[in-house]
Design a protein around this motif. Sequence first.
Motif, PDB file in Angstrom:
ATOM      1  N   GLU A 145       0.818  -1.208   0.000  1.00  0.00           N
ATOM      2  CA  GLU A 145       0.000   0.000   0.000  1.00  0.00           C
ATOM      3  C   GLU A 145       0.854   1.262   0.000  1.00  0.00           C
ATOM      4  OE1 GLU A 145      -0.251  -2.351   2.582  1.00  0.00           O
ATOM      5  OE2 GLU A 145      -1.721  -3.499   1.466  1.00  0.00           O
ATOM      6  N   GLU A 146       1.979   1.227   0.714  1.00  0.00           N
ATOM      7  CA  GLU A 146       2.843   2.404   0.810  1.00  0.00           C
ATOM      8  C   GLU A 146       3.547   2.686  -0.517  1.00  0.00           C
ATOM      9  OE1 GLU A 146       4.472   5.788   2.405  1.00  0.00           O
ATOM     10  OE2 GLU A 146       2.882   4.545   3.234  1.00  0.00           O
ATOM     11  N   LYS A 161       0.929   4.116  -2.772  1.00  0.00           N
ATOM     12  CA  LYS A 161       0.601   5.463  -2.300  1.00  0.00           C
ATOM     13  C   LYS A 161       1.669   6.465  -2.728  1.00  0.00           C
ATOM     14  CE  LYS A 161       0.131   8.033   1.983  1.00  0.00           C
ATOM     15  NZ  LYS A 161       0.403   7.974   3.405  1.00  0.00           N
ATOM     16  N   ARG A 162       2.931   6.099  -2.574  1.00  0.00           N
ATOM     17  CA  ARG A 162       4.017   7.008  -2.955  1.00  0.00           C
ATOM     18  C   ARG A 162       4.019   7.274  -4.462  1.00  0.00           C
ATOM     19  NH1 ARG A 162       9.318   5.809   0.793  1.00  0.00           N
ATOM     20  NH2 ARG A 162       8.239   6.038   2.782  1.00  0.00           N
ATOM     21  N   LEU A 173       1.481   7.217  -6.506  1.00  0.00           N
ATOM     22  CA  LEU A 173       0.353   8.087  -6.819  1.00  0.00           C
ATOM     23  C   LEU A 173       0.565   9.511  -6.299  1.00  0.00           C
ATOM     24  CD1 LEU A 173      -2.523   5.554  -6.081  1.00  0.00           C
ATOM     25  CD2 LEU A 173      -1.685   6.276  -8.326  1.00  0.00           C
ATOM     26  N   GLU A 174       1.147   9.634  -5.116  1.00  0.00           N
ATOM     27  CA  GLU A 174       1.406  10.969  -4.553  1.00  0.00           C
ATOM     28  C   GLU A 174       2.430  11.735  -5.391  1.00  0.00           C
ATOM     29  OE1 GLU A 174       2.464  10.412  -0.430  1.00  0.00           O
ATOM     30  OE2 GLU A 174       0.353  10.265   0.169  1.00  0.00           O
ATOM     31  N   SER A 201       0.788  12.831  -8.520  1.00  0.00           N
ATOM     32  CA  SER A 201      -0.189  13.909  -8.337  1.00  0.00           C
ATOM     33  C   SER A 201       0.462  15.275  -8.133  1.00  0.00           C
ATOM     34  CB  SER A 201      -1.128  13.601  -7.174  1.00  0.00           C
ATOM     35  OG  SER A 201      -0.448  13.695  -5.937  1.00  0.00           O
ATOM     36  N   TYR A 218       8.582   4.661  -8.526  1.00  0.00           N
ATOM     37  CA  TYR A 218       7.700   3.867  -7.664  1.00  0.00           C
ATOM     38  C   TYR A 218       6.743   2.998  -8.474  1.00  0.00           C
ATOM     39  CZ  TYR A 218       9.491   5.748  -3.342  1.00  0.00           C
ATOM     40  OH  TYR A 218      10.315   6.052  -2.292  1.00  0.00           O
ATOM     41  N   CYS A 274       6.352  -1.098  -8.315  1.00  0.00           N
ATOM     42  CA  CYS A 274       5.078  -1.825  -8.310  1.00  0.00           C
ATOM     43  C   CYS A 274       5.076  -2.937  -9.350  1.00  0.00           C
ATOM     44  CB  CYS A 274       3.915  -0.868  -8.582  1.00  0.00           C
ATOM     45  SG  CYS A 274       3.574   0.300  -7.265  1.00  0.00           S
TER      46      CYS A 274
END
Length: 127
Positions: free
Chosen positions: A34-35, A38-39, A41-42, A45, A55, A59
């Motif tokens: 999840e981290e 999340k990174r 996507l962050e 963004s 990142y 994945c």
Amino acid sequence: MRLNTNSDEQRSIATYTIPNRKTVNNFTKDLPREEVIKRALEFHSIGNISKAKLYYQICIDKEYYEKKVLYNFGILCINEGELNKAKQIFIKLTQFHPDEPKGFSILGAILKDLGINKESEKVLKNA
């Protein structure tokens, strides 16, 4: 991806070398699923595309084939002219998320741009 270890230093740190020559420290490879997502996507963004791609690649390497990860990473590759890499990513998207018609449409367009017209036609029929 190649695993490197620096045995010359007292505090040895294992790193991953990703094909675009980015290096990720050992702590990054041990992050929970999840981290990592999340990174990716962050960073995406806020417009830090190089970190986002790093990142997203982690994945892919760890087989975190979430729809948003594959789609976003594939689009970034297209935007940077990396059509062969985008093709591979969108193939994964269509394999793991066959319910996503956009994936088939984009893959068909990529194949057409690469001059693979017969495959493009087959893929576009699934869109």
